[in-house]
Design a protein around this motif. Structure first.
Motif, PDB file in Angstrom:
ATOM      1  N   ASP A 353      73.071  57.570 -29.952  1.00 62.04           N
ATOM      2  CA  ASP A 353      72.111  58.625 -29.455  1.00 62.04           C
ATOM      3  C   ASP A 353      71.471  58.336 -28.204  1.00 62.04           C
ATOM      4  O   ASP A 353      71.380  57.065 -27.882  1.00 62.04           O
ATOM      5  CB  ASP A 353      71.086  59.061 -30.721  1.00 62.04           C
ATOM      6  N   ILE A 354      70.797  59.160 -27.718  1.00 67.04           N
ATOM      7  CA  ILE A 354      70.016  58.928 -26.363  1.00 67.04           C
ATOM      8  C   ILE A 354      68.677  59.341 -26.418  1.00 67.04           C
ATOM      9  O   ILE A 354      68.516  60.072 -27.285  1.00 67.04           O
ATOM     10  CB  ILE A 354      70.595  59.373 -25.063  1.00 67.04           C
ATOM     11  N   PHE A 355      67.781  59.026 -25.267  1.00 69.07           N
ATOM     12  CA  PHE A 355      66.440  59.249 -25.534  1.00 69.07           C
ATOM     13  C   PHE A 355      66.171  60.356 -24.055  1.00 69.07           C
ATOM     14  O   PHE A 355      66.457  60.252 -23.137  1.00 69.07           O
ATOM     15  CB  PHE A 355      65.561  58.288 -25.501  1.00 69.07           C
ATOM     16  N   GLN A 356      65.580  61.475 -24.593  1.00 68.48           N
ATOM     17  CA  GLN A 356      65.163  62.207 -23.390  1.00 68.48           C
ATOM     18  C   GLN A 356      63.829  61.833 -22.745  1.00 68.48           C
ATOM     19  O   GLN A 356      63.067  61.885 -23.652  1.00 68.48           O
ATOM     20  CB  GLN A 356      65.205  63.704 -23.802  1.00 68.48           C
ATOM     21  N   PHE A 357      63.465  61.943 -21.585  1.00 68.48           N
ATOM     22  CA  PHE A 357      62.109  61.374 -21.158  1.00 68.48           C
ATOM     23  C   PHE A 357      61.315  62.657 -20.770  1.00 68.48           C
ATOM     24  O   PHE A 357      61.649  63.728 -20.377  1.00 68.48           O
ATOM     25  CB  PHE A 357      62.604  60.701 -19.612  1.00 68.48           C
ATOM     26  N   PHE A 358      60.156  62.389 -21.347  1.00 75.02           N
ATOM     27  CA  PHE A 358      58.849  63.527 -21.014  1.00 75.02           C
ATOM     28  C   PHE A 358      57.645  62.660 -20.524  1.00 75.02           C
ATOM     29  O   PHE A 358      57.337  61.644 -21.144  1.00 75.02           O
ATOM     30  CB  PHE A 358      58.711  64.262 -22.494  1.00 75.02           C
ATOM     31  N   SER A 359      57.106  63.411 -19.484  1.00 74.29           N
ATOM     32  CA  SER A 359      56.062  62.798 -18.875  1.00 74.29           C
ATOM     33  C   SER A 359      54.597  63.640 -19.146  1.00 74.29           C
ATOM     34  O   SER A 359      54.794  64.912 -19.607  1.00 74.29           O
ATOM     35  CB  SER A 359      55.931  62.424 -17.721  1.00 74.29           C
ATOM     36  N   HIS A 360      53.392  63.173 -18.840  1.00 76.90           N
ATOM     37  CA  HIS A 360      52.234  64.038 -19.180  1.00 76.90           C
ATOM     38  C   HIS A 360      52.064  64.715 -20.214  1.00 76.90           C
ATOM     39  O   HIS A 360      51.519  65.869 -20.589  1.00 76.90           O
ATOM     40  CB  HIS A 360      52.196  64.876 -17.898  1.00 76.90           C
ATOM     41  N   MET A 361      52.344  63.992 -21.418  1.00 74.62           N
ATOM     42  CA  MET A 361      52.293  64.470 -22.844  1.00 74.62           C
ATOM     43  C   MET A 361      51.240  63.832 -23.696  1.00 74.62           C
ATOM     44  O   MET A 361      50.953  62.403 -23.395  1.00 74.62           O
ATOM     45  CB  MET A 361      53.660  64.074 -23.420  1.00 74.62           C
ATOM     46  N   LYS A 362      50.706  64.516 -24.460  1.00 78.96           N
ATOM     47  CA  LYS A 362      49.769  63.993 -25.298  1.00 78.96           C
ATOM     48  C   LYS A 362      50.724  63.567 -26.673  1.00 78.96           C
ATOM     49  O   LYS A 362      51.556  64.382 -27.185  1.00 78.96           O
ATOM     50  CB  LYS A 362      48.880  64.961 -25.884  1.00 78.96           C
ATOM     51  N   TRP A 363      50.697  62.363 -27.337  1.00 78.82           N
ATOM     52  CA  TRP A 363      51.744  61.776 -28.000  1.00 78.82           C
ATOM     53  C   TRP A 363      51.606  62.505 -29.483  1.00 78.82           C
ATOM     54  O   TRP A 363      50.448  62.930 -29.630  1.00 78.82           O
ATOM     55  CB  TRP A 363      51.301  60.438 -28.311  1.00 78.82           C
ATOM     56  N   PRO A 364      52.411  62.635 -30.205  1.00 80.60           N
ATOM     57  CA  PRO A 364      52.433  63.315 -31.499  1.00 80.60           C
ATOM     58  C   PRO A 364      51.457  62.084 -32.502  1.00 80.60           C
ATOM     59  O   PRO A 364      51.026  61.272 -31.985  1.00 80.60           O
ATOM     60  CB  PRO A 364      54.043  63.148 -32.118  1.00 80.60           C
ATOM     61  N   ASP A 365      51.300  62.976 -33.685  1.00 78.05           N
ATOM     62  CA  ASP A 365      50.562  62.246 -34.666  1.00 78.05           C
ATOM     63  C   ASP A 365      51.338  61.151 -35.103  1.00 78.05           C
ATOM     64  O   ASP A 365      52.457  60.744 -35.248  1.00 78.05           O
ATOM     65  CB  ASP A 365      50.118  63.088 -35.848  1.00 78.05           C
ATOM     66  N   ASN A 366      50.465  59.845 -35.853  1.00 79.93           N
ATOM     67  CA  ASN A 366      50.935  58.863 -36.534  1.00 79.93           C
ATOM     68  C   ASN A 366      51.960  57.990 -36.144  1.00 79.93           C
ATOM     69  O   ASN A 366      52.771  57.706 -36.597  1.00 79.93           O
ATOM     70  CB  ASN A 366      51.296  59.397 -37.999  1.00 79.93           C
ATOM     71  N   PRO A 367      51.629  57.507 -34.702  1.00 73.50           N
ATOM     72  CA  PRO A 367      52.813  56.436 -34.236  1.00 73.50           C
ATOM     73  C   PRO A 367      52.422  55.152 -35.083  1.00 73.50           C
ATOM     74  O   PRO A 367      51.557  54.791 -35.587  1.00 73.50           O
ATOM     75  CB  PRO A 367      52.368  56.378 -32.939  1.00 73.50           C
ATOM     76  N   GLN A 368      53.717  54.475 -35.187  1.00 73.92           N
ATOM     77  CA  GLN A 368      53.611  52.995 -35.855  1.00 73.92           C
ATOM     78  C   GLN A 368      53.607  52.164 -34.401  1.00 73.92           C
ATOM     79  O   GLN A 368      54.340  52.441 -33.348  1.00 73.92           O
ATOM     80  CB  GLN A 368      54.890  52.579 -36.621  1.00 73.92           C
ATOM     81  N   ALA A 369      52.894  51.154 -34.499  1.00 73.57           N
ATOM     82  CA  ALA A 369      52.672  50.187 -33.194  1.00 73.57           C
ATOM     83  C   ALA A 369      52.823  48.769 -33.499  1.00 73.57           C
ATOM     84  O   ALA A 369      52.556  48.260 -34.565  1.00 73.57           O
ATOM     85  CB  ALA A 369      51.152  50.350 -32.543  1.00 73.57           C
ATOM     86  N   PHE A 370      53.622  47.931 -32.521  1.00 75.56           N
ATOM     87  CA  PHE A 370      54.031  46.698 -32.660  1.00 75.56           C
ATOM     88  C   PHE A 370      54.063  45.952 -31.311  1.00 75.56           C
ATOM     89  O   PHE A 370      54.389  46.914 -30.408  1.00 75.56           O
ATOM     90  CB  PHE A 370      55.205  46.269 -33.472  1.00 75.56           C
ATOM     91  N   SER A 371      53.900  45.055 -31.110  1.00 78.64           N
ATOM     92  CA  SER A 371      54.115  44.135 -29.770  1.00 78.64           C
ATOM     93  C   SER A 371      55.555  44.060 -29.304  1.00 78.64           C
ATOM     94  O   SER A 371      56.599  44.215 -30.301  1.00 78.64           O
ATOM     95  CB  SER A 371      53.548  42.887 -29.612  1.00 78.64           C
TER      96      SER A 371
END
Length: 830
Positions: A353-371
């Motif tokens: 799969d690939i990823f589509q790029f979007f800018s100037h967005m408010k992120w969706p809810d509930n991200p998981q974060a790590f370094s």
């Protein structure tokens, strides 16, 4: 008794008593025992403020018992009894007082709704009070045993209350409608939280959207407006018996009708009726903006407060429930056009799969974060996890999302809160996504862009005549003629030729593919042309070809449109390429629906009504997702904005023109409806409506189709044989009936485009149409019609026979045109 000896006054008394009983039953404000309400009968409160009866919202096909404002011109329902159980026939259903209860029975005498009191009395009476409260009283004691105020729908009126009654264990909860035309309970509620002494606006009775804040003895902390007391005075009470909030009007000098509602869009609003403007106006709402409402656009929906539709699907997605989406209920969200491959960078069994790029967005809810060390490591982490649907890399931190994405928002470019996000799509869909509507700005090399911008700036300074200017109206661009000449390689690749000029393919310096139309015979001055372009440029709809810009240099006038990669509908219907295959029925149905929506926008949603004048498969373009886009819209308006009548110059294509064009009458939007109906039949059959056989005869398909429909024959016999009967027979039948409604000779019988959309969406049923008897007569005489341009000549007369009516018609129209000058407009057809 012998009838001849019956006293003459007996029948008079009988009819008098019957008349008085009707007046008492349905002209008063109450329903007593042994009385009933049915059909169009209503009761009206004593002061004439409110009315109760059967209603159906908008064009919905079901009926409800409700209360609405009597003195407000736009019917506004404030309470609904049977929200979850509508009825189909109001004339066979009754609302009546039975055994001390107010009960609604449907046409089968099944109980649909009841007040469910324990009162057993033959003297009970239901009364509609002037504050909008329906009460059921015990006739013997006049005590209230039930009231609609205890069971509110979506509206809270002055004098009403919201709270919790501990003694009855009952809570007054406002619940939104499902959408603008469906009163059934929606997702949003407004209710008291008795523990915290605050009111909560909730989504799905679970997630909190907004809170009033706690009561401080004078007001709720998040509603400081309550302290003003200019219009309302609020009272909040909380004791051992329960808690409630009520309000009353303080100043009624300017606006007398007020209401608080939980709107189907998830906001709680304070609305006042502006009598001079005949509309409801919002004076207060929470949350402040639409995009602050939780999950308003559903999964994979992108919210934008700056657009009228608020919600859009990401490229590679489409609305999950199209019918609800068009009614303003976006909660179903969007679904993928193609499922994910779920391959990763280290596997070879499937494409990654690939990823589509979007800018100037408010992120969706509930991200998981790590370094993460870098963005590549972040991407690899998401790609290796089957459930990961998106990722973002920001300030050395990797954010990933799993499952459906909610509460995404498109932010303006100058909003510093906008972020970049990468959303997972299947690799096989990447080429299509690159051609779709992009919410973000495509990433690229900053250095190359800077150099390119510098070169452009230098070129613009040296060649001012060719510079591209941003016009006043948003993204509209004023192109130089040489710019478009270069973009189209000297107009070398023609896409098609039709009314008003030829269309050429071109490519802008930023690689955007465009379609350039060179207009012919457009004589407006510079200012008028730009004004017309401004009008058309403001038209934005997914089913209308977007006008990107224009060129106006002397007599050189060009229009620049977005490019539709799949060409026009006629090429897929009548001359399909072998590598493209036959257009499937589901796609044809979506094309019919999308085209209708585009025409509704032109007819009803623009500042000025725009009649297309030339609906046919050649003017329906298809993008990479086969989404239909009406082309050449507004050109009749563009060619002559001040004309009062329309004649037509027909060049090659017959069969789409409504009869009123031929009679010389001023056309309306129903002319487009006629053309649309003709096109529907071509969608069904996959053939031209009018075809000439080898022996010179003309087969006119609409007459054949109408004969099958009127005689209720096998509808599949008129279906495109290339489909091999793979089609929904009910959909085929509905479209054929709808087409016959559209091509009626009398324009007043034809439906509006908005009605057509509702039929195709399944909101309205389509009845058997009248037999379009004038259709064949009209077609038989079509070869006798003369179409004028500027003056009669051998090149613009099309006559095979010349009956008296045709000659007189030509002479009359030609004379009128010479005398009226600019009062007659030409609208050309291919």
């Amino acid at each position: 008794m012998d009838a001849r000896k019956t006293p003459f006054f007996v029948p008079i008394l009988f009819y008098l008593c019957f008349f008085i009983n009707l007046q008492f039953s349905f002209g008063a404000d109450s329903i007593s025992a042994y009385q009933s309400l049915s059909g169009d009968e209503t009761i009206v409160s004593s002061g004439g403020n409110f009315e109760l009866g059967f209603f159906k919202p908008g064009n919905f096909s079901k009926y409800y018992i409700g209360i609405w404002f009597k003195k407000v011109s736009a019917r506004t329902v404030i309470w609904v009894a049977n929200r979850e159980r509508p009825i189909t026939d109001k004339y066979s259903s009754v609302l009546q007082v039975v055994d001390g209860n107010l009960v609604l029975f449907d046409e089968t005498h099944t109980e649909i709704w009841s007040t469910n009191t324990k009162l057993k009395s033959s003297r009970a009476v239901a009364i509609l009070l002037d504050e909008g409260n329906l009460v059921l009283r015990n006739g013997s004691s006049n005590s209230t045993v039930w009231q609609s105020r205890d069971y509110p729908s979506d509206t809270w009126l002055p004098g009403g209350y919201l709270g919790y009654d501990k003694r009855a264990n009952r809570t007054q909860i406002l619940t939104s409608w499902k959408n603008s035309e469906d009163p059934s309970p929606g997702l949003y509620t407004f209710e008291l939280d008795p523990v915290g002494n605050q009111y909560l606006l909730r989504w799905n009775r679970s997630r909190q959207i907004w809170t009033s804040g706690v009561w401080n003895g004078r007001l709720f902390t998040n509603v400081p407006e309550m302290a003003s007391g200019v219009i309302f005075s609020f009272t909040y009470r909380s004791n051992t018996n329960g808690s409630y909030l009520t309000y009353f009007l303080e100043n009624t000098s300017s606006i007398t009708q007020w209401r608080f509602i939980v709107d189907y869009n998830g906001q709680i609003k304070e609305l006042g009726w502006l009598a001079d403007q005949q509309k409801w106006s919002s004076f207060w709402s929470k949350p402040n903006t639409q995009c602050q409402v939780h999950a308003f656009c559903g999964a994979y929906g992108v919210c934008n407060d700056l657009t009228s539709t608020f919600c859009n699907c990401l490229p590679g997605f489409k609305s999950r429930f199209e019918k609800s989406w068009t009614s303003g209920d976006y909660s179903g969200g969007c679904k993928r056009l193609m499922e994910l491959e779920y391959g990763n960078a280290n596997t070879t069994s499937k494409k990654a799969d690939i990823f589509q790029f979007f800018s100037h967005m408010k992120w969706p809810d509930n991200p998981q974060a790590f370094s993460a060390v870098n963005a590549a490591r972040c991407k690899s982490n998401c790609l290796s996890n089957i459930s990961c649907t998106a990722y973002a890399y920001y300030q050395n931190t990797c954010f990933t999302w799993h499952g459906d994405l909610y509460n995404m928002q498109q932010l303006p470019e100058n909003d510093n809160n906008g972020r970049v996000i990468y959303i997972r799509i299947p690799s096989s869909d990447s080429s299509k996504n690159n051609k779709g509507i992009i919410f973000g700005v495509v990433g690229g090399s900053i250095a190359i862009l800077s150099i390119f911008s510098g070169l452009l700036l230098l070129a613009f300074r040296r060649h001012k005549a060719n510079k591209i200017e941003r016009a006043a109206e948003g993204r509209m661009v004023a192109f130089g003629y040489k710019d478009l000449k270069n973009a189209t390689k000297n107009f070398s690749e023609m896409l098609g030729k039709g009314g008003f000029g030829s269309v050429y393919k071109g490519t802008l310096p930023d690689s955007t593919v465009i379609a350039v139309k060179k207009l012919e015979g457009v004589s407006q001055g510079e200012k008028q042309f730009r004004n017309e372009i401004s009008t058309i440029g403001n038209i934005q709809h997914i089913n209308l070809v977007h006008l990107r810009g224009f060129c106006s240099q002397g007599n050189k006038k060009l229009l620049v449109y977005e490019y539709a990669s799949n060409g026009s509908l006629d090429s897929h219907l009548f001359n399909p390429k072998k590598d493209e295959g036959i257009l499937p029925w589901t796609t044809r149905y979506e094309i019919a629906l999308g085209t209708a929506r585009g025409l509704v926008y032109l007819h009803e949603k623009c500042r000025d009504c725009i009649i297309h004048c030339d609906i046919k498969p050649e003017n329906i373009l298809l993008d990479s997702y086969m989404c239909p886009k009406v082309a050449d819209f507004g050109l009749a308006k563009l060619v002559g904005h001040n004309f009062s009548r329309v004649l037509t110059t027909m060049r090659g294509t017959r069969g789409y023109l409504a009869p009123e064009w031929i009679s010389g009458a001023a056309i309306t939007t129903k002319a487009d409806v006629y053309s649309y109906g003709m096109m529907l039949l071509e969608l069904v059959s996959g053939r031209r409506n009018s075809e000439q056989t080898r022996d010179g005869k003309v087969n006119f398909f609409p007459a054949i189709a109408a004969n099958v429909i009127m005689n209720e024959g096998d509808i599949l016999t008129i279906l495109d044989p290339n489909l091999n009967l793979v089609a929904d027979i009910e959909e085929v039948s509905n479209i054929c009936r709808l087409a016959c409604w559209c091509i009626q000779e009398d324009e007043h019988v034809r439906p509006t485009m908005s009605k057509i959309v509702q039929v195709l969406e399944g909101v309205l049923d389509v009845d058997m149409p009248p037999d379009p008897r004038g259709l064949q007569v009209f077609i038989d005489n079509e070869d006798d019609i003369v179409f004028l341009t500027d003056k009669p000549s051998s090149s613009n007369l099309h006559i095979q026979s010349d009956p008296a009516w045709a000659s007189s018609f030509v002479e009359e129209q030609y004379t009128n045109k010479k005398t009226q000058g600019s009062k007659i407009q030409e609208c050309e057809s291919d």
